[in-house]
Write a protein that holds these residues in place. Structure first.
Motif, mmCIF file in Angstrom:
data_model
loop_
_atom_site.group_PDB
_atom_site.id
_atom_site.type_symbol
_atom_site.label_atom_id
_atom_site.label_comp_id
_atom_site.label_asym_id
_atom_site.label_seq_id
_atom_site.Cartn_x
_atom_site.Cartn_y
_atom_site.Cartn_z
ATOM 1 N N ALA A 30 -15.147 13.358 21.544
ATOM 2 C CA ALA A 30 -16.304 14.115 22.031
ATOM 3 C C ALA A 30 -16.103 15.626 21.966
ATOM 4 O O ALA A 30 -17.033 16.365 21.629
ATOM 5 C CB ALA A 30 -16.657 13.687 23.454
ATOM 6 N N GLY A 34 -19.160 18.683 20.108
ATOM 7 C CA GLY A 34 -20.007 19.357 21.084
ATOM 8 C C GLY A 34 -20.787 20.497 20.447
ATOM 9 O O GLY A 34 -20.986 20.555 19.230
ATOM 10 N N MET A 35 -21.212 21.427 21.278
ATOM 11 C CA MET A 35 -22.028 22.562 20.843
ATOM 12 C C MET A 35 -21.376 23.355 19.712
ATOM 13 O O MET A 35 -22.045 23.799 18.793
ATOM 14 C CB MET A 35 -22.307 23.485 22.031
ATOM 15 N N SER A 47 -23.177 15.648 16.511
ATOM 16 C CA SER A 47 -22.949 16.205 17.842
ATOM 17 C C SER A 47 -23.572 15.277 18.888
ATOM 18 O O SER A 47 -24.577 14.617 18.635
ATOM 19 C CB SER A 47 -23.507 17.627 17.956
ATOM 20 N N TYR A 48 -22.919 15.231 20.050
ATOM 21 C CA TYR A 48 -23.386 14.384 21.142
ATOM 22 C C TYR A 48 -22.679 14.787 22.424
ATOM 23 O O TYR A 48 -21.645 15.439 22.400
ATOM 24 C CB TYR A 48 -23.140 12.901 20.836
ATOM 25 N N GLU A 49 -23.265 14.389 23.529
ATOM 26 C CA GLU A 49 -22.661 14.585 24.843
ATOM 27 C C GLU A 49 -21.998 13.271 25.242
ATOM 28 O O GLU A 49 -22.599 12.205 25.095
ATOM 29 C CB GLU A 49 -23.717 14.974 25.877
ATOM 30 N N PRO A 50 -20.779 13.326 25.778
ATOM 31 C CA PRO A 50 -20.091 12.091 26.141
ATOM 32 C C PRO A 50 -20.645 11.434 27.406
ATOM 33 O O PRO A 50 -20.503 10.226 27.576
ATOM 34 C CB PRO A 50 -18.643 12.528 26.332
#
Length: 115
Positions: A30, A34-35, A47-50
């Motif tokens: 993760a 990220g950003m 991209s993703y949020e965990p």
């Protein structure tokens, strides 16, 4: 030869049916997704949020015939996303794309007095 346009495409989707192994890999990686990892490229960047591990986005640069338009650029990017995600063993659903044609995009420049 037809005119080529360059498109920036954001493909968004939802994780679905992730195996325990895939979920663990996504959580472990993760920080790399990220950003700071959000870049447009031909290969795409994920991209993703965990927390919660629910949605993701992938950013692509697509060069295609201008006559085919934004709809085709979106379809090409979604196909690339499907191929990449399946190759990684990640389950997903509800892919949708947002397309920007860089060759027709207006750039609003600030007047010199406002700089």
């Amino acid at each position: 030869m037809s005119e080529q346009h360059t498109y920036r495409v954001i493909v968004r989707g939802t994780w679905e049916g992730l195996t325990d192994e895939a979920r663990a890999r996504l959580l472990a990686e993760a920080a790399d997704h990220g950003m700071a990892s959000m870049r447009f490229s031909e290969e795409g960047s994920l991209s993703y949020e965990p927390v919660p591990l629910k949605h993701f986005s992938m950013r692509y640069v697509v060069v295609s015939d201008a006559a085919d338009g934004e709809e085709m650029a979106g379809a090409i990017a979604e196909d690339r996303a499907e191929t990449a995600l399946r190759g990684l063993g990640y389950g997903f659903r509800d892919l949708r794309s947002t397309v920007t044609d860089l060759d027709t995009m207006k750039i609003n420049r600030k007047p010199a007095s406002r700089r």
